[in-house]
Scaffold this motif. Sequence first.
Motif, PDB file in Angstrom:
ATOM      1  N   LYS A  98      -3.395  40.688  51.392  1.00 55.65           N
ATOM      2  CA  LYS A  98      -2.661  40.209  52.567  1.00 55.65           C
ATOM      3  C   LYS A  98      -3.368  38.988  53.165  1.00 55.65           C
ATOM      4  N   LEU A  99      -2.641  37.864  53.241  1.00 51.26           N
ATOM      5  CA  LEU A  99      -3.221  36.628  53.763  1.00 51.26           C
ATOM      6  C   LEU A  99      -3.504  36.732  55.252  1.00 51.26           C
ATOM      7  N   ASP A 100      -2.615  37.394  56.011  1.00 53.41           N
ATOM      8  CA  ASP A 100      -2.839  37.522  57.451  1.00 53.41           C
ATOM      9  C   ASP A 100      -4.085  38.357  57.731  1.00 53.41           C
ATOM     10  N   ALA A 101      -4.348  39.345  56.881  1.00 49.18           N
ATOM     11  CA  ALA A 101      -5.559  40.150  57.043  1.00 49.18           C
ATOM     12  C   ALA A 101      -6.811  39.311  56.797  1.00 49.18           C
ATOM     13  N   LEU A 102      -6.713  38.389  55.843  1.00 47.77           N
ATOM     14  CA  LEU A 102      -7.849  37.507  55.546  1.00 47.77           C
ATOM     15  C   LEU A 102      -8.175  36.631  56.754  1.00 47.77           C
ATOM     16  N   PHE A 103      -7.157  36.029  57.369  1.00 47.76           N
ATOM     17  CA  PHE A 103      -7.391  35.180  58.536  1.00 47.76           C
ATOM     18  C   PHE A 103      -7.915  35.997  59.718  1.00 47.76           C
ATOM     19  N   PHE A 104      -7.409  37.214  59.858  1.00 53.11           N
ATOM     20  CA  PHE A 104      -7.895  38.087  60.929  1.00 53.11           C
ATOM     21  C   PHE A 104      -9.379  38.394  60.736  1.00 53.11           C
ATOM     22  N   THR A 105      -9.772  38.669  59.488  1.00 57.11           N
ATOM     23  CA  THR A 105     -11.168  39.003  59.202  1.00 57.11           C
ATOM     24  C   THR A 105     -12.082  37.802  59.410  1.00 57.11           C
ATOM     25  N   ILE A 106     -11.592  36.617  59.050  1.00 51.70           N
ATOM     26  CA  ILE A 106     -12.382  35.404  59.310  1.00 51.70           C
ATOM     27  C   ILE A 106     -12.615  35.256  60.817  1.00 51.70           C
ATOM     28  N   ILE A 140      -2.158  41.064  69.008  1.00 54.07           N
ATOM     29  CA  ILE A 140      -1.948  39.689  68.535  1.00 54.07           C
ATOM     30  C   ILE A 140      -2.037  39.603  67.018  1.00 54.07           C
ATOM     31  N   GLY A 141      -3.080  40.205  66.445  1.00 52.81           N
ATOM     32  CA  GLY A 141      -3.310  40.067  65.001  1.00 52.81           C
ATOM     33  C   GLY A 141      -2.674  41.142  64.154  1.00 52.81           C
ATOM     34  N   GLY A 142      -2.385  42.299  64.748  1.00 55.14           N
ATOM     35  CA  GLY A 142      -1.780  43.376  63.978  1.00 55.14           C
ATOM     36  C   GLY A 142      -2.766  44.169  63.143  1.00 55.14           C
ATOM     37  N   PHE A 143      -4.053  43.923  63.312  1.00 55.51           N
ATOM     38  CA  PHE A 143      -5.078  44.645  62.561  1.00 55.51           C
ATOM     39  C   PHE A 143      -6.216  45.033  63.494  1.00 55.51           C
ATOM     40  N   CYS A 144      -6.961  46.060  63.069  1.00 56.91           N
ATOM     41  CA  CYS A 144      -8.260  46.337  63.654  1.00 56.91           C
ATOM     42  C   CYS A 144      -9.285  45.999  62.575  1.00 56.91           C
ATOM     43  N   PRO A 145     -10.577  45.994  62.874  1.00 54.21           N
ATOM     44  CA  PRO A 145     -11.556  45.589  61.853  1.00 54.21           C
ATOM     45  C   PRO A 145     -11.433  46.342  60.537  1.00 54.21           C
ATOM     46  N   GLY A 146     -11.269  47.678  60.591  1.00 49.96           N
ATOM     47  CA  GLY A 146     -11.187  48.456  59.358  1.00 49.96           C
ATOM     48  C   GLY A 146      -9.937  48.175  58.554  1.00 49.96           C
ATOM     49  N   THR A 147      -8.794  48.140  59.220  1.00 50.10           N
ATOM     50  CA  THR A 147      -7.533  47.928  58.506  1.00 50.10           C
ATOM     51  C   THR A 147      -7.402  46.508  57.972  1.00 50.10           C
ATOM     52  N   SER A 148      -8.111  45.548  58.558  1.00 52.07           N
ATOM     53  CA  SER A 148      -8.045  44.178  58.035  1.00 52.07           C
ATOM     54  C   SER A 148      -8.640  44.117  56.630  1.00 52.07           C
ATOM     55  N   PHE A 149      -9.701  44.889  56.383  1.00 52.84           N
ATOM     56  CA  PHE A 149     -10.286  44.928  55.043  1.00 52.84           C
ATOM     57  C   PHE A 149      -9.358  45.639  54.062  1.00 52.84           C
ATOM     58  N   THR A 150      -8.633  46.625  54.543  1.00 47.97           N
ATOM     59  CA  THR A 150      -7.640  47.285  53.702  1.00 47.97           C
ATOM     60  C   THR A 150      -6.548  46.300  53.302  1.00 47.97           C
ATOM     61  N   GLY A 151      -6.144  45.462  54.268  1.00 49.14           N
ATOM     62  CA  GLY A 151      -5.141  44.442  53.970  1.00 49.14           C
ATOM     63  C   GLY A 151      -5.644  43.420  52.965  1.00 49.14           C
ATOM     64  N   ILE A 152      -6.905  43.010  53.099  1.00 48.37           N
ATOM     65  CA  ILE A 152      -7.491  42.057  52.150  1.00 48.37           C
ATOM     66  C   ILE A 152      -7.507  42.644  50.747  1.00 48.37           C
ATOM     67  N   ALA A 153      -7.801  43.941  50.649  1.00 51.71           N
ATOM     68  CA  ALA A 153      -7.911  44.597  49.344  1.00 51.71           C
ATOM     69  C   ALA A 153      -6.609  44.547  48.557  1.00 51.71           C
ATOM     70  N   ILE A 154      -5.479  44.448  49.268  1.00 55.75           N
ATOM     71  CA  ILE A 154      -4.199  44.370  48.554  1.00 55.75           C
ATOM     72  C   ILE A 154      -3.597  42.968  48.640  1.00 55.75           C
TER      73      ILE A 154
END
Length: 200
Positions: free
Chosen positions: A120-128, A104-118
């Motif tokens: 990525k807005l979708d990674a931010l919402f996933f991490t929230i 659904i989200g396209g991320f796992c916990p670790g990769t969501s932080f990688t997305g935030i680091a560059i």
Amino acid sequence: MGPLIPNGVIGGGWDFVIAILLGVAFGFILEASGFSSSRNLAGVFYGYNFVVLRVFFTALIVAMVGLLYFDYVGWLNLSQIFILPTFLTPMIVGGIIMGVGFVIGGFCPGTSFTGIAIGKLDALFFTIGLYLGIFGFSLAYPLFENFFTSGDLGNVTLMEITGIPAPYFAVAFTVVALAAFWGTMFIEKRVRKNMKQYKF
């Protein structure tokens, strides 16, 4: 020799420093492998991108063969490595929940932080959502405590369960991984061809 800190080769005060350095290196490798893209990550479930499978299979093989070799030459004592206890049923349920979230989200916990680091807005919402889920589970933990600790198999490994010696298991796992690399290559070609044909 290793593990280094338990054997006194490196002082215990370095554990957090080493953890930070390993975390930074892990995040860099995830980003370099394309794991900051939800399309790349979710692609394994849709058949058009198996980079997740290839990277993690490669990492598993390198780590597995490396540990066995280090143990063989006396650089590492495998008995000193911590093995996470296996709680079979809750781990299966947790894996299913995480897999659904992955799709659904396209991320796992670790990769969501990688997305935030560059950025990525979708990674931010996933991490929230990740932290909200952790908070909700913490509040409801008393309701799930018995299930959470059920199916305890202890600190077991696949070699112990199957009775296959570690070197033979490593060879078999490597063969399976190579077959998966070869098979997924053809799946990718077929799916991408269909996507171009139907303009997905």
